[in-house]
Design an enzyme around this catalytic site. Sequence first.
Site, short mmCIF file in Angstrom:
data_model
loop_
_atom_site.label_atom_id
_atom_site.label_comp_id
_atom_site.label_asym_id
_atom_site.label_seq_id
_atom_site.Cartn_x
_atom_site.Cartn_y
_atom_site.Cartn_z
N HIS A 54 0.85 -1.20 0.00
CA HIS A 54 0.00 0.00 0.00
C HIS A 54 0.87 1.24 0.00
O HIS A 54 2.10 1.14 0.08
CB HIS A 54 -1.01 -0.01 1.15
N HIS A 56 1.32 3.94 2.01
CA HIS A 56 1.84 4.70 3.15
C HIS A 56 3.36 4.84 3.09
O HIS A 56 4.06 3.93 2.63
CB HIS A 56 1.42 4.04 4.47
N ASP A 58 5.76 4.62 5.06
CA ASP A 58 6.66 3.63 5.68
C ASP A 58 6.68 2.31 4.92
O ASP A 58 7.26 1.32 5.39
CB ASP A 58 6.29 3.42 7.16
N HIS A 59 6.03 2.28 3.75
CA HIS A 59 6.05 1.07 2.91
C HIS A 59 6.61 1.33 1.52
O HIS A 59 6.95 0.40 0.81
CB HIS A 59 4.64 0.47 2.82
N HIS A 112 -7.50 -1.06 5.73
CA HIS A 112 -6.46 -0.14 6.21
C HIS A 112 -6.33 1.02 5.22
O HIS A 112 -6.36 2.19 5.61
CB HIS A 112 -5.16 -0.91 6.35
N ASP A 131 -0.03 -3.96 6.25
CA ASP A 131 -0.69 -3.48 7.47
C ASP A 131 -2.14 -3.96 7.55
O ASP A 131 -2.99 -3.30 8.13
CB ASP A 131 -0.66 -1.94 7.53
N HIS A 169 4.91 -4.65 10.33
CA HIS A 169 5.47 -4.06 11.55
C HIS A 169 5.74 -5.09 12.64
O HIS A 169 5.06 -6.12 12.72
CB HIS A 169 4.50 -3.02 12.14
#
Length: 239
Positions: A54, A56, A58-59, A112, A131, A169
Site C-alpha cells: 500500500h 503509506h 513507511d512502505h 487499512h 498493514d 510491523h
Amino acid sequence: MRVEVIPCLQDNYSYLVIDDSNKTACVVDPSEAEPIIKYLKDKDINLKYILNTHHHFDHIGGNKDLKRRFGSSVVGFKKDSKRIPEISIKVEDKQIWKADNFIAQIIHVPGHTSGHICFHFFKDKYAFTGDTLFSLGCGRIFEGTNEEMFKSLNKIKSLPEDTKIYCGHEYTLNNSKFCIKHDPNNFNLQKKINIIENNIKNQLPTIPSTIKDEIQCNIFLRAKDLKSFSKLRDLKDNF
Ligand code: ZN
Ligand code: FE
C-alpha cells in the site's frame, strides 16, 4: 527461494525474497533504501522488483532510491497507481504476477487503505500482508469500513494453514497483550506469547508467523462475526 527480514525505521519490516539460483531478489515494502542496499551490497544480488502492499510512506519510502540504484520495476495495485511512487507494473485483484522465478497471487484486501493488497507467493507458501494482518493483530481502519477489513481478513484466513505470514510491523508483543486480555484461557496463545517474549528479549523478529498460529491465537481472526470484530477493533483503537 528464501526470505530475509530487514528491519527499517522504528518498527517496520521490509522483506527480501531472494532467488539464489540466479541471484535475483524482490523487496516487499521498502520503508527506506539504506538497509536494503546494505544487505545487498557485496552479495552480487540484483534487486529486480519492488513490491508495495500500500501507499503509506513507511512502505514505499525506498522506492525511488532503490529504482535508481538497481533499475528495479515497481509492482503495485492498479487502482492505487497515483499513490505508488515509480509504479510500472500494475496488478489487479486475483491476478497472478509472474516474473523470472517469482510467482505470487495478488489479493485485494481493503480496510487499512482502499488499495491495500497482499502478495501470496503460493508456491513458496509466503504471504506478505502489509498493514492488514499483523501477528496477533490487524491494521487500523483508515480508508475503509469494519466490514471491509473483516472480509479482507477472512480472505487471508482462508490461505493454507502452513503459509508463513510476513507483516509490515513488529507490533506482536503489544498485540499479544490485547489478545491475552480478551482471551485469557487460550493455551495456544499463552504458548505463543512465551516464544514472542523470548524473541524480543534476544532482539529477534517475531516474524514470520503462520496462518495456523494466527487462527489459533489472533483474536481478530477468532471473532465469529462482524459485530464482535467491530467491537474488538474499537477497543484496540483505545488500548
Ligand atoms: Zn500503513
Ligand atoms: Fe505501516
